[in-house]
Scaffold this active site. Structure first.
Site, PDB file in Angstrom:
ATOM      1  N   GLY A  54       0.852  -1.198   0.000  1.00 58.06           N
ATOM      2  CA  GLY A  54       0.000   0.000   0.000  1.00 58.06           C
ATOM      3  C   GLY A  54       0.877   1.233   0.000  1.00 58.06           C
ATOM      4  O   GLY A  54       1.126   1.873  -1.032  1.00 58.06           O
ATOM      5  N   ARG A  55       1.425   1.526   1.175  1.00 61.72           N
ATOM      6  CA  ARG A  55       2.302   2.689   1.357  1.00 61.72           C
ATOM      7  C   ARG A  55       3.413   2.746   0.310  1.00 61.72           C
ATOM      8  O   ARG A  55       3.715   3.799  -0.242  1.00 61.72           O
ATOM      9  CB  ARG A  55       2.929   2.596   2.754  1.00 61.72           C
ATOM     10  CG  ARG A  55       3.798   3.777   3.139  1.00 61.72           C
ATOM     11  CD  ARG A  55       4.644   3.457   4.379  1.00 61.72           C
ATOM     12  NE  ARG A  55       3.860   2.856   5.437  1.00 61.72           N
ATOM     13  CZ  ARG A  55       3.177   3.538   6.356  1.00 61.72           C
ATOM     14  NH1 ARG A  55       3.205   4.851   6.349  1.00 61.72           N
ATOM     15  NH2 ARG A  55       2.468   2.919   7.283  1.00 61.72           N
ATOM     16  N   CYS A  62      -8.623  23.723  15.890  1.00 64.81           N
ATOM     17  CA  CYS A  62      -8.659  24.166  17.279  1.00 64.81           C
ATOM     18  C   CYS A  62      -8.272  23.016  18.179  1.00 64.81           C
ATOM     19  O   CYS A  62      -9.108  22.374  18.811  1.00 64.81           O
ATOM     20  CB  CYS A  62     -10.049  24.676  17.614  1.00 64.81           C
ATOM     21  SG  CYS A  62     -10.413  26.131  16.651  1.00 64.81           S
ATOM     22  N   GLU A  63      -6.977  22.756  18.234  1.00 61.17           N
ATOM     23  CA  GLU A  63      -6.441  21.571  18.899  1.00 61.17           C
ATOM     24  C   GLU A  63      -4.935  21.801  19.011  1.00 61.17           C
ATOM     25  O   GLU A  63      -4.266  21.977  17.996  1.00 61.17           O
ATOM     26  CB  GLU A  63      -6.720  20.380  17.967  1.00 61.17           C
ATOM     27  CG  GLU A  63      -6.599  19.020  18.547  1.00 61.17           C
ATOM     28  CD  GLU A  63      -7.850  18.633  19.313  1.00 61.17           C
ATOM     29  OE1 GLU A  63      -7.669  18.091  20.394  1.00 61.17           O
ATOM     30  OE2 GLU A  63      -8.980  18.873  18.834  1.00 61.17           O
TER      31      GLU A  63
HETATM   32  C1  LIG Z   1      -2.790  -1.997   5.493  1.00 63.80           C
HETATM   33  C2  LIG Z   1      -2.662  -3.325   4.917  1.00 63.80           C
HETATM   34  C3  LIG Z   1      -1.774  -3.550   3.869  1.00 63.80           C
HETATM   35  C4  LIG Z   1      -0.848  -2.493   3.319  1.00 63.80           C
HETATM   36  O1  LIG Z   1       0.104  -2.096   4.240  1.00 63.80           O
HETATM   37  P1  LIG Z   1       1.256  -1.067   3.773  1.00 63.80           P
HETATM   38  O2  LIG Z   1       2.067  -0.904   4.988  1.00 63.80           O
HETATM   39  O3  LIG Z   1       0.572   0.181   3.370  1.00 63.80           O
HETATM   40  O4  LIG Z   1       1.980  -1.712   2.661  1.00 63.80           O
HETATM   41  C5  LIG Z   1      -1.727  -4.811   3.312  1.00 63.80           C
HETATM   42  N1  LIG Z   1      -2.541  -5.800   3.764  1.00 63.80           N
HETATM   43  C6  LIG Z   1      -3.407  -5.619   4.771  1.00 63.80           C
HETATM   44  C7  LIG Z   1      -4.271  -6.722   5.209  1.00 63.80           C
HETATM   45  C8  LIG Z   1      -3.498  -4.382   5.388  1.00 63.80           C
HETATM   46  O5  LIG Z   1      -4.352  -4.205   6.389  1.00 63.80           O
END
Ligand SMILES: *Cc1c(COP(=O)(O)O)cnc(C)c1O
Length: 432
Positions: A293-294, A362-363
């Protein structure tokens, strides 16, 4: 100098992303704004996709974990690159399907999917549902029977590996809300239950050990633990499961001091372990799924802000206030996450000031970064925060009824809006 490959400085001394002048972008689209380099996203996708070809002879699949950054355009980009996606809610599933993303390439995650979400997934013929617990398994079997379908599932397993950013431990008993425990026999029990269900096809097992991980060892260890479970399942049930999902979690660079391994290095090392272990355990190498993802979107995105007040508190600190904050990036407030910040219109000047970047909510905890080094700024300057492509837009809120910023996508030097800026009317649209 910069934490991301798609960032540079042009002859005017302005910061560029994907070759576009960020000062010009801020003039054209306003601030705050999220800006992504599409070529960088595609480059990352291809690196993972190619590594599946190289290391597993193409017997595997990349699923972009779309919770990192979910909008219609990212699903279109993934579709055009031929990879799958993960979704973790009905809303993400809806967004993917709304651009005709192929349902069979979608995997549906989550530790507490509700009945409506599961039924939506079954009706849409989602390729894999990653089942988290027995309650969900039973509900899903009933929904599948109601619709006269057989649903392909994988189980989320807690492999007992606690992977932190810089160290990891293999714990006896892992404390996590996600998945089935190994050591208690819960996982094996669930496998046997699923194999006896008429409307469930158990395709394989899944694990995801954490996020922003720099070491390769925990990934290797997870693969070993999972393959041992495959071997146990084979010996106890006679069934050889066909698919292994090793999750995501590959670390990226937020600070200059961060040193992530190239994605290809993780893939190569883990693949070697998978092949060796399968041989050792007498298993065929399963079809491999990975879920970055990241690492696909994180370093491909930045956020642009306009500097407002600069408050110097003698002997304490200097606050640089920006026109965004925790509403568009809650990660510092949540986890004290590190970021590199640069004054976009003074990007070639030396970073001489130590400041705290504060948002407009506001935090008191509404900070983007504390004690970070940037150029000397004044009101009206453009501030860029780098590597904000993952878990920023997707975690944004309307706290203080602040409209969400737009998402600008850059491709080959051309900028286009892929998510427009919210208006005040948008913010109140559900109010009765
Ligand atoms: C969040 C997540 C990912 C992706 O994680 P990254 O650190 O963004 O690569 C992959 N699989 C599952 C099940 C997740 O919850």
């Amino acid at each position: 100098m910069f934490v991301s490959d798609c960032i540079s400085v042009n002859e005017k001394g302005h910061l560029t992303v994907g070759g576009c002048d960020t000062v010009e972008i801020s003039k054209e689209f306003g601030t705050p704004a999220y800006v992504y380099d599409e070529n960088e996203i595609r480059k990352n996708i291809r690196e993972f996709r190619n590594s599946i070809d190289e290391n597993y002879g193409g017997r595997g699949m990349v699923h972009y974990a779309s919770k990192a950054f979910s909008c219609k355009e990212i699903y279109r980009i993934c579709a055009s690159e031929g990879i799958g996606v993960d979704v973790v809610s009905g809303g993400e599933l809806y967004t993917a399907l709304s651009v005709d993303f192929s349902a069979e390439k979608i995997a549906f995650h989550g530790n507490n999917k509700n009945y409506a979400e599961l039924e939506y997934a079954v009706e849409s013929n989602v390729g894999r549902i990653i089942v988290d617990n027995i309650t969900e398994l039973e509900t899903l079997n009933a929904i599948a029977a109601k619709h006269g379908k057989t649903v392909g599932i994988m189980f989320r397993i807690k492999p007992g590996i606690d992977a932190h950013t810089h160290d990891f431990v293999k714990t006896g008993q892992i404390d996590s809300k996600f998945g089935f425990a190994l050591e208690t026999g819960e996982a094996m029990e669930a496998v046997k239950t699923a194999l006896g269900m008429s409307n469930i096809k158990l395709c394989g097992l899944h694990c995801h050990i954490g996020s922003q991980i720099f070491d390769i060892d925990p990934f290797e260890l997870a693969a070993k633990v999972m393959l041992e479970l495959f071997a146990d399942v084979k010996s106890q049930t006679g069934v050889e499961l066909e698919e292994l999902n090793l999750g995501g979690g590959f670390g990226i660079r937020y600070l200059e001091s961060d040193n992530p391994k190239p994605f290809g290095a993780y893939m190569k090392t883990v693949s070697k372990t998978v092949h060796e272990y399968c041989e050792k355990l007498g298993l065929a190498v399963p079809f491999i799924h990975i879920e970055p993802g990241r690492s696909i979107v994180g370093a491909a995105g930045i956020t642009l802000y306009t500097v407002g007040a600069v408050k110097e508190i003698p002997d304490i600190r200097t606050y640089v206030s920006i026109d965004g904050g925790m509403a568009d990036n809650p990660r510092y407030a949540l986890y004290k996450s590190d970021y590199q910040a640069v004054c976009a219109n003074k990007a070639n000047e030396e970073r001489t000031e130590i400041v705290t970047i504060a948002g407009k909510c506001c935090e008191s905890g509404d900070l983007i970064q504390e004690n970070t080094k940037i150029q000397k700024v004044q009101p009206g300057d453009i501030l860029a925060v780098l590597s904000t492509g993952a878990y920023n837009y997707s975690m944004a809120s309307n706290y203080n009824r602040i409209p969400k910023p737009p998402v600008v996508m850059i491709k080959d030097g051309e900028a286009r809006i892929v998510v427009r800026r919210e208006t005040y009317e948008d913010v109140a649209v559900c109010d009765i």
